[in-house]
Every structure is written in C-alpha cells, then in structure tokens.
Scaffold this motif. Structure first.
Motif, PDB file in Angstrom:
ATOM      1  N   PRO A 169     138.900  29.200  21.538  1.00  0.00           N
ATOM      2  CA  PRO A 169     139.217  30.325  22.429  1.00  0.00           C
ATOM      3  C   PRO A 169     139.326  31.632  21.648  1.00  0.00           C
ATOM      4  CG  PRO A 169     140.695  28.468  22.817  1.00  0.00           C
ATOM      5  CD  PRO A 169     139.933  28.154  21.562  1.00  0.00           C
ATOM      6  N   HIS A 170     138.761  32.694  22.219  1.00  0.00           N
ATOM      7  CA  HIS A 170     138.901  34.011  21.593  1.00  0.00           C
ATOM      8  C   HIS A 170     139.605  34.961  22.559  1.00  0.00           C
ATOM      9  CE1 HIS A 170     135.624  35.758  23.959  1.00  0.00           C
ATOM     10  NE2 HIS A 170     134.848  34.741  23.621  1.00  0.00           N
ATOM     11  N   LEU A 171     139.946  36.135  22.069  1.00  0.00           N
ATOM     12  CA  LEU A 171     140.793  37.068  22.802  1.00  0.00           C
ATOM     13  C   LEU A 171     140.217  37.458  24.160  1.00  0.00           C
ATOM     14  CD1 LEU A 171     143.324  38.897  22.760  1.00  0.00           C
ATOM     15  CD2 LEU A 171     141.940  40.622  21.571  1.00  0.00           C
ATOM     16  N   TRP A 172     138.893  37.517  24.257  1.00  0.00           N
ATOM     17  CA  TRP A 172     138.279  38.004  25.492  1.00  0.00           C
ATOM     18  C   TRP A 172     138.028  36.896  26.504  1.00  0.00           C
ATOM     19  CZ3 TRP A 172     137.448  43.194  26.434  1.00  0.00           C
ATOM     20  CH2 TRP A 172     137.702  44.052  25.358  1.00  0.00           C
ATOM     21  N   ASP A 173     138.341  35.654  26.156  1.00  0.00           N
ATOM     22  CA  ASP A 173     138.166  34.548  27.106  1.00  0.00           C
ATOM     23  C   ASP A 173     139.146  34.696  28.272  1.00  0.00           C
ATOM     24  OD1 ASP A 173     136.118  33.103  25.937  1.00  0.00           O
ATOM     25  OD2 ASP A 173     137.459  31.909  24.688  1.00  0.00           O
ATOM     26  N   GLY A 174     138.610  34.874  29.480  1.00  0.00           N
ATOM     27  CA  GLY A 174     139.472  34.976  30.654  1.00  0.00           C
ATOM     28  C   GLY A 174     140.459  36.113  30.581  1.00  0.00           C
ATOM     29  N   ASN A 175     140.153  37.146  29.818  1.00  0.00           N
ATOM     30  CA  ASN A 175     141.104  38.239  29.602  1.00  0.00           C
ATOM     31  C   ASN A 175     141.213  39.109  30.858  1.00  0.00           C
ATOM     32  OD1 ASN A 175     142.210  40.889  28.530  1.00  0.00           O
ATOM     33  ND2 ASN A 175     142.262  39.638  26.680  1.00  0.00           N
ATOM     34  N   ARG A 176     142.453  39.372  31.293  1.00  0.00           N
ATOM     35  CA  ARG A 176     142.700  40.106  32.535  1.00  0.00           C
ATOM     36  C   ARG A 176     142.816  41.609  32.334  1.00  0.00           C
ATOM     37  NH1 ARG A 176     148.034  36.900  33.972  1.00  0.00           N
ATOM     38  NH2 ARG A 176     148.260  37.463  31.762  1.00  0.00           N
ATOM     39  N   THR A 177     142.987  42.060  31.098  1.00  0.00           N
ATOM     40  CA  THR A 177     143.208  43.491  30.859  1.00  0.00           C
ATOM     41  C   THR A 177     142.136  44.126  29.979  1.00  0.00           C
ATOM     42  OG1 THR A 177     144.607  43.013  28.940  1.00  0.00           O
ATOM     43  CG2 THR A 177     145.705  43.221  31.081  1.00  0.00           C
ATOM     44  N   GLY A 178     141.370  43.312  29.291  1.00  0.00           N
ATOM     45  CA  GLY A 178     140.427  43.845  28.307  1.00  0.00           C
ATOM     46  C   GLY A 178     139.267  44.594  28.945  1.00  0.00           C
ATOM     47  N   THR A 179     138.935  45.732  28.362  1.00  0.00           N
ATOM     48  CA  THR A 179     137.788  46.520  28.795  1.00  0.00           C
ATOM     49  C   THR A 179     137.251  47.317  27.616  1.00  0.00           C
ATOM     50  OG1 THR A 179     137.042  48.357  30.179  1.00  0.00           O
ATOM     51  CG2 THR A 179     139.370  48.323  29.605  1.00  0.00           C
ATOM     52  N   TYR A 180     135.953  47.451  27.574  1.00  0.00           N
ATOM     53  CA  TYR A 180     135.328  48.255  26.528  1.00  0.00           C
ATOM     54  C   TYR A 180     135.231  49.733  26.905  1.00  0.00           C
ATOM     55  CZ  TYR A 180     134.067  44.939  22.899  1.00  0.00           C
ATOM     56  OH  TYR A 180     134.120  44.059  21.849  1.00  0.00           O
ATOM     57  N   ALA A 181     135.700  50.100  28.092  1.00  0.00           N
ATOM     58  CA  ALA A 181     135.570  51.482  28.548  1.00  0.00           C
ATOM     59  C   ALA A 181     136.203  52.508  27.602  1.00  0.00           C
ATOM     60  CB  ALA A 181     136.144  51.614  29.950  1.00  0.00           C
ATOM     61  N   PRO A 182     137.424  52.261  27.082  1.00  0.00           N
ATOM     62  CA  PRO A 182     138.004  53.275  26.183  1.00  0.00           C
ATOM     63  C   PRO A 182     137.180  53.490  24.916  1.00  0.00           C
ATOM     64  CG  PRO A 182     139.686  51.749  26.941  1.00  0.00           C
ATOM     65  CD  PRO A 182     138.370  51.164  27.336  1.00  0.00           C
ATOM     66  N   TYR A 183     136.444  52.460  24.522  1.00  0.00           N
ATOM     67  CA  TYR A 183     135.553  52.586  23.359  1.00  0.00           C
ATOM     68  C   TYR A 183     134.255  53.262  23.756  1.00  0.00           C
ATOM     69  CZ  TYR A 183     132.002  50.880  20.035  1.00  0.00           C
ATOM     70  OH  TYR A 183     130.959  50.784  19.167  1.00  0.00           O
ATOM     71  N   LEU A 184     133.621  52.776  24.794  1.00  0.00           N
ATOM     72  CA  LEU A 184     132.313  53.301  25.194  1.00  0.00           C
ATOM     73  C   LEU A 184     132.417  54.726  25.712  1.00  0.00           C
ATOM     74  CD1 LEU A 184     130.963  50.126  27.002  1.00  0.00           C
ATOM     75  CD2 LEU A 184     130.302  50.958  24.739  1.00  0.00           C
ATOM     76  N   ASP A 185     133.487  55.031  26.453  1.00  0.00           N
ATOM     77  CA  ASP A 185     133.626  56.352  27.063  1.00  0.00           C
ATOM     78  C   ASP A 185     134.544  57.273  26.275  1.00  0.00           C
ATOM     79  OD1 ASP A 185     132.096  55.254  29.093  1.00  0.00           O
ATOM     80  OD2 ASP A 185     133.849  54.705  30.303  1.00  0.00           O
ATOM     81  N   GLY A 186     135.070  56.792  25.177  1.00  0.00           N
ATOM     82  CA  GLY A 186     136.005  57.582  24.397  1.00  0.00           C
ATOM     83  C   GLY A 186     135.316  58.661  23.573  1.00  0.00           C
ATOM     84  N   PRO A 187     136.108  59.495  22.911  1.00  0.00           N
ATOM     85  CA  PRO A 187     135.550  60.593  22.128  1.00  0.00           C
ATOM     86  C   PRO A 187     134.817  60.098  20.893  1.00  0.00           C
ATOM     87  CG  PRO A 187     137.903  60.397  21.730  1.00  0.00           C
ATOM     88  CD  PRO A 187     137.578  59.431  22.839  1.00  0.00           C
ATOM     89  N   GLU A 188     133.934  60.928  20.397  1.00  0.00           N
ATOM     90  CA  GLU A 188     133.262  60.644  19.133  1.00  0.00           C
ATOM     91  C   GLU A 188     134.185  61.026  17.986  1.00  0.00           C
ATOM     92  OE1 GLU A 188     130.482  59.116  18.856  1.00  0.00           O
ATOM     93  OE2 GLU A 188     129.676  59.227  20.887  1.00  0.00           O
ATOM     94  N   PRO A 189     134.148  60.304  16.869  1.00  0.00           N
ATOM     95  CA  PRO A 189     133.407  59.063  16.687  1.00  0.00           C
ATOM     96  C   PRO A 189     134.090  57.897  17.399  1.00  0.00           C
ATOM     97  CG  PRO A 189     134.697  59.539  14.719  1.00  0.00           C
ATOM     98  CD  PRO A 189     134.882  60.706  15.634  1.00  0.00           C
ATOM     99  N   LYS A 190     133.316  56.967  17.883  1.00  0.00           N
ATOM    100  CA  LYS A 190     133.828  55.861  18.672  1.00  0.00           C
ATOM    101  C   LYS A 190     134.774  54.998  17.829  1.00  0.00           C
ATOM    102  CE  LYS A 190     131.092  56.769  22.209  1.00  0.00           C
ATOM    103  NZ  LYS A 190     131.622  57.318  23.475  1.00  0.00           N
ATOM    104  N   ARG A 191     135.867  54.559  18.473  1.00  0.00           N
ATOM    105  CA  ARG A 191     136.840  53.673  17.812  1.00  0.00           C
ATOM    106  C   ARG A 191     136.891  52.349  18.564  1.00  0.00           C
ATOM    107  NH1 ARG A 191     140.647  56.248  14.117  1.00  0.00           N
ATOM    108  NH2 ARG A 191     141.990  54.416  14.323  1.00  0.00           N
ATOM    109  N   HIS A 192     136.373  51.313  17.941  1.00  0.00           N
ATOM    110  CA  HIS A 192     136.387  49.979  18.541  1.00  0.00           C
ATOM    111  C   HIS A 192     137.814  49.490  18.776  1.00  0.00           C
ATOM    112  CE1 HIS A 192     135.684  45.608  18.848  1.00  0.00           C
ATOM    113  NE2 HIS A 192     134.516  45.957  19.334  1.00  0.00           N
TER     114      HIS A 192
END
Length: 424
Positions: free
Chosen positions: A279-302
């Motif tokens: 199992p990894h952190l994103w398995d069935g994760n209810r809160t995880g989203t890549y939006a803050p990374y993808l839509d965040g300011p440059e330079p992107k912070r994973h």
C-alpha cells in the motif's frame, strides 16, 4: 601577484585554501573558477574581492564585494558554480567518477595569475567492478588494500541509475561500496513500478558472499526515493542491515510519481513483497490532490501535493513504514525547505516512532537546505531541475548557500555515524 590552491590535488571532500598574494593593500581582484566535470560539462563562478592590509585575498576569510556568492567561504568559488556548457557525452560508468579539474584565474588592472586544482573521487588503489551476477546489477568499488572492509550499499533516488560517485567516495574512505542499480539502468526495469523488495534482500546477501565484510558490517544508504527504500528495507529485513543513512527520506510508501511508467500514471504502485503491491499513500486517499502542485506558482513544488495526501490519516497509516521494526542505528539527513516532499515532517514522524519504540535514531537537520544534499565541494546551484525520468520541471527547494553548507557538514557526520555504528 600569485594565486595558490592548497592542497592542489586531493579527494573531493577535502577543503582547499584559495589565496591571492602579492597585492597592494586594498586592491580589487576578480577570481574566476572554471571546472570540467563528468561528461565534459563546464561550470563557472566568479567573485570580486578587495585585498586586506596584508596584500592578500583569502576566500575563507574574505567575503566578496560581489559575484556568484555573498559571504566568506573557502570553497565558495566551487559550490556557487553554474553550468555554462552541457556535457559532451553522457556521464555514465567510470566517466561519472572522473577527476574534477578546476582552473582559477585572478585578474587585476595590472595583470593576471592562474592556478589549477584537481578533486578526486576515485583515488589510486580503489578498484571498480561492474556486477551482473545472480540477477544483481550494479558497480562495486573496493578500497585499496586487502581488507576485509566494512560495506555500504548505495542507492539512487527517483532518477534511477547508479550512484557511482558516492560509492567511489565511500571506497576512498575505506568502505567496500556497492552502487546498486534498481531501475533505469541496463539490465533493470525502465521505471520504478512494481519493484520487489526481495531484490534488495538478494543484493545484501550477494554483498556478504562476495565482499565478506569486516565484522559482517553492511550499511545501506539512499537519497529521496532511495531514502524511502532504505528505511523500508531496514524495517523488512532488519537482520540483514547493520546501519541506515536515509537522505531526505519519506516516512511512508509513495506511488510511482515522476519515475513511473507514463502509461500507468503517477499513482501506480512502486514496491512489492511476495508478489503483491505494498500500500502507498495515494491508495484510496480521500484528501490527496495534485492541484496545489499543478496549479501552484512557479517553480512547482511537489511537496504541496504530498501534504494534501498526508492529511488522510488512515491512508497514511496504511502506507507508513514500520520503522519501529528497525533494530540497528538510523541516521536521518534532510533540510527544512525540501521542495519535493515534506521531509522535515516525515523525519519528525520517523524519529517519534523510533524513539517511542526504544530504537536508535539520529538526525542531521539543515536549516533552509532543500532536497539535493550530497557531499562536499560540488556545485549547489541546481535547484529548479528537470526530472531525469519524466522531464517534469520542479524545485528541489533550498538556497545554494544552505545546500552547500549541508553538503559540507553531512559527509563527516555520516562517516562519524558509521564509525560509531561499527563500535569504533
């Protein structure tokens, strides 16, 4: 006027005294350092100084008036270098541990002086052996002398390949060091997906059979995804690991992320045990989203995406590494401004869990340093980078000065940790 470097030739982890002498008091001098690194890439830094009453500029004593770095630093002209020409060839194999040659030029209105220094990763007597045996792939570096030597298994991060420079430097300091190929290397899978933990178990067994290490001492070390891996290995196979040095690690298992097969996506599993995905952190994760990374300011912070996933406590608990099962000493190495994932928080969780279980854990925490902590006296300016597998551009975090300070301090700390883990 004369510019000198002392010592001119030595291992890369040795600081140098860089001085310009024979100047009038108060004279301005520009010092430029140009280095040829693995693959033929060119790196350069430059700073302007004013000589002291003694007619000398000493980079350890004197801060630049302006230039590539700001405060007095013996090796500032090295760690502040930026790349000015790309490598002519890919820096793989023995080329990755080639000597770094630096030309220094001191220039005033009245003339110019030059000097050269050489930083060595693989000194005379250290030998390099490519390994393709019993399903194990990597490069073994053996110290000078007959041995037996204590051993270290070295893993890379999400770029894959083999971390030969670090293995060579361990060998230079007396350790039989095996740069293990896990993925993205000849003879290994292209991507980080579905990697069996049994491969690491077999690699540790191979090392003991091949090296016959002194006192049966085999430490493991890894960076980033390698830091995650070594904690997982030490928890899964505690009887096979003598000590663990985890650089910028995670406290839980992550998905393939940027190192995975694009056809399967970033949320595909990374590690397996007994043929089943862990199992990894994103398995069935209810809160995880890549939006803050993808839509965040440059330079992107994973890091921003990882924090959203860690907010699901149940998902985190399913994916966390059982560090309380580690029975030998652990050293956690990280900065406070990691752009890739929240390493400071991860290491808090690891340390709390291990201390509550009565386990041995130490921590080297570097203020304002980022994700790329390596070894001393190399450029620390590559902060916003293109991922070597996915090509995605993001920030490692930190500042060049803070990263350089971490690089300088971590290596003697690691060697001291190993000596104490060995009871020496």
């Amino acid at each position: 006027m004369e510019i000198t470097v002392t010592p001119a030739v030595d291992l890369i982890d040795v600081a140098r005294a860089i001085r310009v002498t024979g100047l009038p008091a108060g004279a301005e001098v520009v010092i430029r350092a140009t280095s040829t690194r693995a693959g033929g890439s060119q790196w350069q830094a430059e700073a302007r100084f004013r000589s002291g009453p003694d007619g000398m500029v000493d980079t350890a004593r004197d801060a630049p008036l302006d230039g590539s770095y700001g405060s007095a630093s013996a090796m500032g002209l090295i760690w502040s270098q930026v790349q000015i020409a790309p490598p002519a060839t890919e820096a793989t194999g023995a080329a990755s541990v080639a000597d770094v040659v630096t030309s220094l030029t001191a220039t005033t209105d009245d003339g110019q002086a030059t000097a050269q220094m050489r930083q060595i990763l693989m000194p005379a007597g250290v030998t390099r052996h490519e390994v393709h045996e019993d399903g194990i792939v990597g490069v073994l570096y053996l110290p000078a002398g007959a041995g037996p030597h204590p051993a270290v298994m070295v893993q890379n991060g999400s770029g894959g390949g083999m971390n030969e420079p670090r293995a060579a430097l361990y060998a230079a300091r007396g350790y039989a060091a095996f740069a293990l190929a896990v993925f993205n290397a000849p003879g290994r899978p292209r991507y980080i997906n579905d990697l069996p933990l049994e491969y690491f178990r077999d690699a540790l067994d191979w090392m003991r059979a091949r090296i016959k290490p002194a006192d049966d001492f085999v430490a493991i070390t890894g960076q980033s995804r390698g830091g995650e891996a070594v904690l997982l290995i030490a928890a899964t196979y505690p009887d096979r690991v003598s000590a663990t040095m985890a650089y910028v690690p995670a406290s839980c298992l992550h998905s393939a992320q940027s190192a995975g097969d694009p056809a399967r996506g970033r949320l595909a599993p990374t590690w397996t045990l007994d043929g089943r995905p862990l199992p990894h952190l994103w398995d069935g994760n209810r809160t995880g989203t890549y939006a803050p990374y993808l839509d965040g300011p440059e330079p992107k912070r994973h890091e921003y995406a990882t924090l959203t996933a860690m907010a699901d406590h149940e998902a985190y608990l399913r994916a966390r590494i059982r560090v309380e099962d580690i029975t030998t000493p652990v050293l956690l190495i990280h900065g406070t401004d990691d752009g890739w994932w929240p390493t400071d928080y991860h290491c808090d969780l690891v340390e709390q869990t291990m201390r509550a279980a009565g386990r041995q854990v130490e921590r080297m925490r570097f203020q304002d340093a980022g994700h790329a902590i390596v070894f001393p006296y190399v450029p620390a300016t590559d902060i916003v980078i293109k991922h070597p597998v996915s090509g995605v551009v993001s920030t490692n975090g930190g500042t060049a000065a803070a990263n350089a300070q971490a690089n300088e301090q971590v290596w003697p700390g690691v060697l001291d940790f190993l000596r104490r883990a060995r009871g020496r």
